[in-house]
Design a protein around this motif. Structure first.
Motif, PDB file in Angstrom:
ATOM      1  N   TYR A  87     -16.389  21.386  11.510  1.00 15.33           N
ATOM      2  CA  TYR A  87     -15.912  20.487  12.561  1.00 15.33           C
ATOM      3  C   TYR A  87     -17.048  20.354  13.561  1.00 15.33           C
ATOM      4  O   TYR A  87     -17.437  21.333  14.194  1.00 15.33           O
ATOM      5  CB  TYR A  87     -14.665  21.107  13.189  1.00 15.33           C
ATOM      6  CG  TYR A  87     -13.947  20.291  14.215  1.00 15.33           C
ATOM      7  CD1 TYR A  87     -13.579  18.978  13.974  1.00 15.33           C
ATOM      8  CD2 TYR A  87     -13.597  20.842  15.432  1.00 15.33           C
ATOM      9  CE1 TYR A  87     -12.891  18.245  14.910  1.00 15.33           C
ATOM     10  CE2 TYR A  87     -12.904  20.124  16.378  1.00 15.33           C
ATOM     11  CZ  TYR A  87     -12.550  18.817  16.113  1.00 15.33           C
ATOM     12  OH  TYR A  87     -11.869  18.091  17.051  1.00 15.33           O
ATOM     13  N   SER A 103     -19.851  17.885  16.239  1.00 13.45           N
ATOM     14  CA  SER A 103     -20.241  16.699  17.006  1.00 13.45           C
ATOM     15  C   SER A 103     -21.654  16.264  16.615  1.00 13.45           C
ATOM     16  O   SER A 103     -22.221  15.380  17.230  1.00 13.45           O
ATOM     17  CB  SER A 103     -20.179  16.998  18.509  1.00 13.45           C
ATOM     18  OG  SER A 103     -21.047  18.064  18.830  1.00 13.45           O
ATOM     19  N   LYS A 122     -16.317  15.514  15.597  1.00 14.16           N
ATOM     20  CA  LYS A 122     -15.684  15.601  16.908  1.00 14.16           C
ATOM     21  C   LYS A 122     -15.988  14.316  17.660  1.00 14.16           C
ATOM     22  O   LYS A 122     -17.067  13.761  17.483  1.00 14.16           O
ATOM     23  CB  LYS A 122     -16.244  16.766  17.718  1.00 14.16           C
ATOM     24  CG  LYS A 122     -15.937  18.129  17.187  1.00 14.16           C
ATOM     25  CD  LYS A 122     -16.593  19.154  18.099  1.00 14.16           C
ATOM     26  CE  LYS A 122     -16.462  20.553  17.557  1.00 14.16           C
ATOM     27  NZ  LYS A 122     -17.182  21.506  18.390  1.00 14.16           N
ATOM     28  N   PRO A 123     -15.146  13.867  18.516  1.00 12.80           N
ATOM     29  CA  PRO A 123     -13.798  14.373  18.726  1.00 12.80           C
ATOM     30  C   PRO A 123     -12.874  13.831  17.639  1.00 12.80           C
ATOM     31  O   PRO A 123     -13.088  12.751  17.105  1.00 12.80           O
ATOM     32  CB  PRO A 123     -13.403  13.818  20.092  1.00 12.80           C
ATOM     33  CG  PRO A 123     -14.172  12.534  20.204  1.00 12.80           C
ATOM     34  CD  PRO A 123     -15.458  12.769  19.446  1.00 12.80           C
ATOM     35  N   ALA A 124     -11.864  14.581  17.325  1.00 17.82           N
ATOM     36  CA  ALA A 124     -10.877  14.148  16.338  1.00 17.82           C
ATOM     37  C   ALA A 124      -9.492  14.366  16.936  1.00 17.82           C
ATOM     38  O   ALA A 124      -9.292  15.282  17.741  1.00 17.82           O
ATOM     39  CB  ALA A 124     -11.018  14.941  15.045  1.00 17.82           C
ATOM     40  N   LEU A 125      -8.583  13.534  16.544  1.00 19.67           N
ATOM     41  CA  LEU A 125      -7.204  13.722  16.966  1.00 19.67           C
ATOM     42  C   LEU A 125      -6.633  14.959  16.284  1.00 19.67           C
ATOM     43  O   LEU A 125      -7.077  15.343  15.197  1.00 19.67           O
ATOM     44  CB  LEU A 125      -6.363  12.510  16.582  1.00 19.67           C
ATOM     45  CG  LEU A 125      -6.760  11.167  17.208  1.00 19.67           C
ATOM     46  CD1 LEU A 125      -5.942  10.045  16.602  1.00 19.67           C
ATOM     47  CD2 LEU A 125      -6.580  11.224  18.717  1.00 19.67           C
ATOM     48  N   GLN A 126      -5.650  15.572  16.907  1.00 17.35           N
ATOM     49  CA  GLN A 126      -5.011  16.742  16.308  1.00 17.35           C
ATOM     50  C   GLN A 126      -4.474  16.399  14.923  1.00 17.35           C
ATOM     51  O   GLN A 126      -4.594  17.196  13.996  1.00 17.35           O
ATOM     52  CB  GLN A 126      -3.882  17.251  17.190  1.00 17.35           C
ATOM     53  CG  GLN A 126      -3.204  18.479  16.618  1.00 17.35           C
ATOM     54  CD  GLN A 126      -2.079  18.988  17.504  1.00 17.35           C
ATOM     55  OE1 GLN A 126      -1.818  18.477  18.574  1.00 17.35           O
ATOM     56  NE2 GLN A 126      -1.407  20.018  17.040  1.00 17.35           N
ATOM     57  N   SER A 127      -3.935  15.208  14.767  1.00 16.38           N
ATOM     58  CA  SER A 127      -3.396  14.805  13.462  1.00 16.38           C
ATOM     59  C   SER A 127      -4.500  14.713  12.407  1.00 16.38           C
ATOM     60  O   SER A 127      -4.276  15.049  11.242  1.00 16.38           O
ATOM     61  CB  SER A 127      -2.658  13.469  13.575  1.00 16.38           C
ATOM     62  OG  SER A 127      -3.525  12.461  14.049  1.00 16.38           O
ATOM     63  N   GLU A 128      -5.696  14.287  12.796  1.00 16.21           N
ATOM     64  CA  GLU A 128      -6.826  14.220  11.859  1.00 16.21           C
ATOM     65  C   GLU A 128      -7.277  15.626  11.453  1.00 16.21           C
ATOM     66  O   GLU A 128      -7.574  15.879  10.281  1.00 16.21           O
ATOM     67  CB  GLU A 128      -7.998  13.465  12.480  1.00 16.21           C
ATOM     68  CG  GLU A 128      -7.707  12.014  12.736  1.00 16.21           C
ATOM     69  CD  GLU A 128      -8.793  11.331  13.546  1.00 16.21           C
ATOM     70  OE1 GLU A 128      -9.104  10.172  13.229  1.00 16.21           O
ATOM     71  OE2 GLU A 128      -9.335  11.949  14.493  1.00 16.21           O
TER      72      GLU A 128
END
Length: 75
Positions: A32, A34, A54-60
């Motif tokens: 994960y 950036s 990064k950034p990623a949504l929690q769902s992603e």
């Protein structure tokens, strides 16, 4: 879950050390980061290693984890 940019050694270096230490099948690893699109050719087709920017949504993030663990993303 590893970050690509860590102090001392990067996520890929740690991944390689894990491979050397475990001598068995590597557990699923999510890098994960950036650092942008840093997928090395050696890992591009490895189903046990995934990369998420990064950034990623929690769902992603959750979908990437589920896909690594059981091969099916959540919706």
């Amino acid at each position: 879950i590893l970050d690509f940019m860590m102090p001392g050694l990067d996520g890929l270096q740690l991944l390689n050390r894990l491979r050397e230490m475990l001598h068995l099948q590597l557990p699923p690893v999510l890098i994960y980061t950036s650092a942008g699109n840093i997928v090395p050719e050696s890992e591009a087709n490895n189903p046990r290693v995934a990369f998420l920017s990064k950034p990623a949504l929690q769902s992603e993030l959750m979908a990437a984890i589920h896909e690594l663990l059981d091969g099916s993303p959540t919706t």
